[in-house]
Design a protein around this motif. Structure first.
Motif, mmCIF file in Angstrom:
data_model
loop_
_atom_site.group_PDB
_atom_site.id
_atom_site.type_symbol
_atom_site.label_atom_id
_atom_site.label_comp_id
_atom_site.label_asym_id
_atom_site.label_seq_id
_atom_site.Cartn_x
_atom_site.Cartn_y
_atom_site.Cartn_z
ATOM 1 N N VAL A 1 49.612 25.414 -34.859
ATOM 2 C CA VAL A 1 50.391 26.348 -35.693
ATOM 3 C C VAL A 1 50.039 26.158 -37.159
ATOM 4 C CG1 VAL A 1 52.726 26.829 -36.542
ATOM 5 C CG2 VAL A 1 52.285 26.791 -34.099
ATOM 6 N N ARG A 2 49.884 24.918 -37.607
ATOM 7 C CA ARG A 2 49.481 24.683 -38.999
ATOM 8 C C ARG A 2 48.174 25.388 -39.320
ATOM 9 N NH1 ARG A 2 49.832 19.514 -41.411
ATOM 10 N NH2 ARG A 2 48.443 20.446 -42.934
ATOM 11 N N ILE A 3 47.217 25.322 -38.391
ATOM 12 C CA ILE A 3 45.932 25.984 -38.613
ATOM 13 C C ILE A 3 46.105 27.497 -38.609
ATOM 14 C CG2 ILE A 3 43.631 26.380 -37.643
ATOM 15 C CD1 ILE A 3 43.754 23.436 -36.619
ATOM 16 N N LEU A 4 46.902 28.004 -37.691
ATOM 17 C CA LEU A 4 47.118 29.455 -37.603
ATOM 18 C C LEU A 4 47.808 30.008 -38.845
ATOM 19 C CD1 LEU A 4 48.202 29.721 -33.868
ATOM 20 C CD2 LEU A 4 46.080 30.592 -34.881
ATOM 21 N N LEU A 5 48.711 29.241 -39.425
ATOM 22 C CA LEU A 5 49.449 29.715 -40.597
ATOM 23 C C LEU A 5 48.599 29.748 -41.868
ATOM 24 C CD1 LEU A 5 52.963 28.093 -40.056
ATOM 25 C CD2 LEU A 5 52.261 30.458 -39.632
ATOM 26 N N GLU A 6 47.412 29.154 -41.822
ATOM 27 C CA GLU A 6 46.505 29.209 -42.976
ATOM 28 C C GLU A 6 45.914 30.596 -43.173
ATOM 29 O OE1 GLU A 6 43.421 26.371 -42.256
ATOM 30 O OE2 GLU A 6 44.655 24.670 -42.817
ATOM 31 N N ASP A 7 45.907 31.408 -42.123
ATOM 32 C CA ASP A 7 45.256 32.717 -42.159
ATOM 33 C C ASP A 7 46.310 33.825 -42.214
ATOM 34 O OD1 ASP A 7 43.438 34.852 -41.869
ATOM 35 O OD2 ASP A 7 43.558 34.735 -39.678
ATOM 36 N N ALA A 8 46.597 34.323 -43.411
ATOM 37 C CA ALA A 8 47.633 35.339 -43.588
ATOM 38 C C ALA A 8 47.291 36.661 -42.907
ATOM 39 C CB ALA A 8 47.897 35.567 -45.074
ATOM 40 N N GLY B 1 46.265 37.147 -39.928
ATOM 41 C CA GLY B 1 46.660 37.141 -38.522
ATOM 42 C C GLY B 1 45.487 37.257 -37.555
ATOM 43 N N ILE B 2 44.271 37.362 -38.073
ATOM 44 C CA ILE B 2 43.088 37.487 -37.207
ATOM 45 C C ILE B 2 42.926 36.231 -36.351
ATOM 46 C CG2 ILE B 2 40.574 37.738 -37.142
ATOM 47 C CD1 ILE B 2 42.090 40.310 -37.922
ATOM 48 N N ARG B 3 43.065 35.073 -36.972
ATOM 49 C CA ARG B 3 42.923 33.814 -36.220
ATOM 50 C C ARG B 3 43.986 33.717 -35.125
ATOM 51 N NH1 ARG B 3 42.608 29.284 -40.197
ATOM 52 N NH2 ARG B 3 40.693 30.326 -40.734
ATOM 53 N N LEU B 4 45.187 34.180 -35.408
ATOM 54 C CA LEU B 4 46.263 34.188 -34.421
ATOM 55 C C LEU B 4 45.886 35.067 -33.229
ATOM 56 C CD1 LEU B 4 49.177 33.352 -33.666
ATOM 57 C CD2 LEU B 4 49.967 35.342 -34.983
ATOM 58 N N ASN C 1 39.492 26.547 -27.101
ATOM 59 C CA ASN C 1 39.547 26.342 -28.553
ATOM 60 C C ASN C 1 38.444 27.094 -29.287
ATOM 61 O OD1 ASN C 1 41.850 24.801 -28.702
ATOM 62 N ND2 ASN C 1 40.782 22.862 -28.594
ATOM 63 N N GLY C 2 37.869 28.090 -28.653
ATOM 64 C CA GLY C 2 36.806 28.875 -29.276
ATOM 65 C C GLY C 2 37.242 29.557 -30.561
ATOM 66 N N TRP C 3 38.514 29.843 -30.699
ATOM 67 C CA TRP C 3 39.026 30.490 -31.911
ATOM 68 C C TRP C 3 38.877 29.583 -33.134
ATOM 69 C CZ3 TRP C 3 43.446 28.434 -34.332
ATOM 70 C CH2 TRP C 3 44.146 27.472 -33.589
ATOM 71 N N LEU C 4 38.662 28.290 -32.908
ATOM 72 C CA LEU C 4 38.486 27.335 -34.005
ATOM 73 C C LEU C 4 37.019 27.079 -34.343
ATOM 74 C CD1 LEU C 4 41.151 24.686 -32.982
ATOM 75 C CD2 LEU C 4 41.163 26.061 -35.055
ATOM 76 N N SER C 5 36.115 27.593 -33.534
ATOM 77 C CA SER C 5 34.687 27.280 -33.677
ATOM 78 C C SER C 5 34.149 27.540 -35.074
ATOM 79 C CB SER C 5 33.857 28.067 -32.662
ATOM 80 O OG SER C 5 34.130 27.599 -31.376
ATOM 81 N N GLU C 6 34.428 28.703 -35.620
ATOM 82 C CA GLU C 6 33.873 29.048 -36.933
ATOM 83 C C GLU C 6 34.398 28.161 -38.051
ATOM 84 O OE1 GLU C 6 34.346 33.197 -37.744
ATOM 85 O OE2 GLU C 6 33.005 33.795 -36.127
ATOM 86 N N ILE C 7 35.695 27.869 -38.034
ATOM 87 C CA ILE C 7 36.250 27.091 -39.149
ATOM 88 C C ILE C 7 35.934 25.608 -39.038
ATOM 89 C CG2 ILE C 7 38.063 28.756 -39.660
ATOM 90 C CD1 ILE C 7 40.052 26.837 -38.346
ATOM 91 N N VAL C 8 35.773 25.106 -37.807
ATOM 92 C CA VAL C 8 35.456 23.693 -37.617
ATOM 93 C C VAL C 8 33.946 23.462 -37.650
ATOM 94 C CG1 VAL C 8 35.609 21.766 -35.957
ATOM 95 C CG2 VAL C 8 37.601 23.202 -36.384
ATOM 96 N N GLY C 9 33.181 24.489 -37.292
ATOM 97 C CA GLY C 9 31.729 24.385 -37.327
ATOM 98 C C GLY C 9 31.113 23.785 -36.076
ATOM 99 N N LYS C 10 31.809 23.909 -34.950
ATOM 100 C CA LYS C 10 31.308 23.396 -33.670
ATOM 101 C C LYS C 10 31.593 24.440 -32.587
ATOM 102 C CE LYS C 10 32.277 19.184 -32.381
ATOM 103 N NZ LYS C 10 33.032 17.951 -32.068
ATOM 104 N N ASN C 11 30.748 24.488 -31.567
ATOM 105 C CA ASN C 11 30.997 25.398 -30.445
ATOM 106 C C ASN C 11 32.142 24.918 -29.567
ATOM 107 O OD1 ASN C 11 29.215 27.433 -30.989
ATOM 108 N ND2 ASN C 11 27.575 26.604 -29.723
ATOM 109 N N ARG C 12 32.158 23.643 -29.243
ATOM 110 C CA ARG C 12 33.181 23.071 -28.364
ATOM 111 C C ARG C 12 34.123 22.216 -29.208
ATOM 112 N NH1 ARG C 12 31.811 23.792 -22.560
ATOM 113 N NH2 ARG C 12 33.636 22.516 -22.364
ATOM 114 N N LYS D 1 41.293 16.541 -37.348
ATOM 115 C CA LYS D 1 40.394 16.176 -38.454
ATOM 116 C C LYS D 1 40.267 17.338 -39.442
ATOM 117 C CE LYS D 1 35.865 15.156 -38.103
ATOM 118 N NZ LYS D 1 34.678 14.635 -37.475
ATOM 119 N N TYR D 2 40.174 18.565 -38.918
ATOM 120 C CA TYR D 2 40.089 19.741 -39.783
ATOM 121 C C TYR D 2 41.307 19.827 -40.708
ATOM 122 C CZ TYR D 2 40.568 24.543 -41.305
ATOM 123 O OH TYR D 2 40.765 25.654 -42.079
ATOM 124 N N LEU D 3 42.480 19.517 -40.189
ATOM 125 C CA LEU D 3 43.700 19.543 -41.000
ATOM 126 C C LEU D 3 43.730 18.439 -42.050
ATOM 127 C CD1 LEU D 3 46.738 20.238 -38.641
ATOM 128 C CD2 LEU D 3 45.818 21.700 -40.428
#
Length: 183
Positions: free
Chosen positions: A68-75, A77-80, A131-142, A150-152
């Motif tokens: 939720v902390r990660i999702l709330l960073e994106d106003a 709502g695309i990441r959500l 967790n594919g929705w996190l791939s772009e922001i974390v910089g990893k496929n898996r 760690k991202y937080l």
């Protein structure tokens, strides 16, 4: 007690998580209700001494907090929306043929609502599994839960998660003896 008063007041709140994030699908409201119910049940399980349930629910609450902390960073709502799509797409194998057809309609509707290209979005999100929705922001496929912590910038959260996981999965003697000895 003050804890039960807090839980009663918390359970009466409606939209705890909105935080200004665009949420046309109402996903944060559902997640907020889930977390509220989880906290109340966790408290009740602790009171009644059901420590296995307490550990399992603690893990779920820790995961919810991080995501939720990660999702709330994106106003926007695309990441959500991508989180929702990832969850749906990663579990599609268990729906059967008729269920998969209905799922495709749901995915198309979500993509249309969020103004996302369905084909591109599905192709990109399927690669990273749940967790594919996190791939772009974390910089990893898996992306793992450790990567999300760690991202937080709060890797210590993962230590608490591991402690709860050890108790649930029966991994070590310390997690089996300490709670029953000192609670």
């Amino acid at each position: 007690s003050s804890v039960s008063k807090f839980l009663k007041k918390f359970s009466e709140q409606r939209d705890v998580l909105s935080g200004g994030v665009r949420d046309p699908l109402g996903l944060l409201q559902g997640w907020s209700q889930y977390m509220r119910d989880l906290m109340i049940e966790l408290f009740n399980s602790f009171i009644y001494g059901n420590l296995l349930s307490v550990s399992a629910m603690t893990r779920a609450l820790i995961e919810s907090y991080v995501y939720v902390r990660i999702l709330l960073e994106d106003a926007s709502g695309i990441r959500l929306g991508e989180w929702c799509l990832c969850s749906l797409l990663s579990g599609k194998g268990g729906f059967g043929k008729k269920g998969e057809e209905k799922l495709q309609d749901i995915v198309a509707g979500i993509c249309q609502t969020l103004e996302l290209d369905r084909r591109e979005c599905c192709a990109r999100l399927k690669k990273g599994r749940q967790n594919g929705w996190l791939s772009e922001i974390v910089g990893k496929n898996r992306v793992t839960f450790w990567d999300a912590c760690k991202y937080l910038g709060e890797p210590e959260i993962y230590d608490d998660f591991q402690t709860a996981s050890a108790f649930v999965h029966g991994q070590d003697i310390v997690s089996k003896c300490i709670p029953f000895t000192f609670y």
